[in-house]
Design an enzyme around this catalytic site. Sequence first.
Site, PDB file in Angstrom:
ATOM      1  N   HIS A   1      -5.261  -8.368  10.212  1.00  0.00           N
ATOM      2  CA  HIS A   1      -5.225  -9.110   9.062  1.00  0.00           C
ATOM      3  C   HIS A   1      -3.987  -8.731   8.051  1.00  0.00           C
ATOM      4  O   HIS A   1      -3.704  -9.322   7.237  1.00  0.00           O
ATOM      5  CB  HIS A   1      -6.520  -8.954   8.148  1.00  0.00           C
TER       6      HIS A   1
ATOM      7  N   ARG B   1      -0.636  -7.972   6.132  1.00  0.00           N
ATOM      8  CA  ARG B   1       0.346  -9.164   5.979  1.00  0.00           C
ATOM      9  C   ARG B   1       1.645  -9.024   6.878  1.00  0.00           C
ATOM     10  O   ARG B   1       2.138 -10.032   7.167  1.00  0.00           O
ATOM     11  CB  ARG B   1       0.922  -8.618   4.369  1.00  0.00           C
TER      12      ARG B   1
ATOM     13  N   GLU C   1       0.823  -1.223   0.150  1.00  0.00           N
ATOM     14  CA  GLU C   1      -0.212   0.165  -0.119  1.00  0.00           C
ATOM     15  C   GLU C   1       0.759   1.439  -0.092  1.00  0.00           C
ATOM     16  O   GLU C   1       0.499   2.381  -0.578  1.00  0.00           O
ATOM     17  CB  GLU C   1      -0.993   0.155   1.082  1.00  0.00           C
TER      18      GLU C   1
END
Length: 368
Positions: free
Chosen positions: A208, A210, A131
């Site tokens: 959640h 990574r 991101e």
Amino acid sequence: MKVMTVFGTRPEAIKMAPLVKKLNETEGIESVLCVTAQHREMLDQVLELFQLTPDYDLNIMKQNQTISQITSNVLVGLEEVLKKEKPDVVLVHGDTTTTFAAALASFYQQIKVGHVEAGLRTYDKYSPYPEEMNRVLTGHIADFHFSPTEKNRMNLLKEGVIDDNIYITGNTVIDALFQVVDKPYEFEDETLKKIDFESKRVITVTCHRRENLGENMEHIFGAIRKIAEEFQDVEIVYPMHMNPKVRETANKILNNMERVHLIDPLQYQPFENLMAKSYFIITDSGGIQEEAPSLGKPVLVVRKETERPEAVEAGTVKLAGVEMETIYNLSKELLTNQEAYNAMAHAVNPYGDGHACERIVDILKKKL
């Protein structure tokens, strides 16, 4: 004026849905909606909730798709759509792979790009991954930068973005939130129906990312386990992400615990109403750091850094990191120190007032 909006994941859809609705109802704007369906099922839930029907659906989702596959599929899929529609501007949101690929596809067609939620930074290109680089690269392509806060604007200025192209609008997620939270809300989920929200203190958990997979997640869930064991009036609700690695870790540490409820992911509206009924939130999500303060809920962020420092500075959010003892101690403080709890719960949300979409549409009308 023709405005095309492109998104592909549930978080993007949530934050862009109120903007699409505003565009649809604005005279003089032809609004076109294209979804990539980077996340299929969760995206469709949001489209249904906000009663949006895409004009184009690239439907790219495949099992175990890689970031490279998403990028290339969006690039190729959007090319024909952009050539056919020839919009005056393409609006993208935030930091997903759809966001970056759609911005790049628009640039290749020499179409202006508006970046909603522009200027968020951690300055670590691998956290969050991918991101951080998605939003940085999108920022270098964008012509209009719709930044939620002044700090986001300053980040962009440091990167050489022209100030006249930056607009502080607030965050569209607050617009969406105010459309779906109802105080008398009734849950459909059987587990949530049985929880006594009046006499129990409910902690909602999401985890959640990574970068938290593995040891970090074990520390986070270990802290949650300690809280549940120590505080008898606390109920913990964790709508588990579908990632098998997340579920495996959660089940190993938290399964079959009294007052810990591991449930399937919730759709957007029930989840927002769960937050509204909660005592506080433990999360590694970005959007929740913006939403929960509008509901008066303290947030503990289980990450090493956040691209939303305004919330930390405002006092609505605390960065708890990923060490078990720190997370446990900060949670315990909120459960035992009313003054500390009130200081977070009553702080002013720095992310807006629910009118961001209106501001963005007004800017587009003036500038295009």
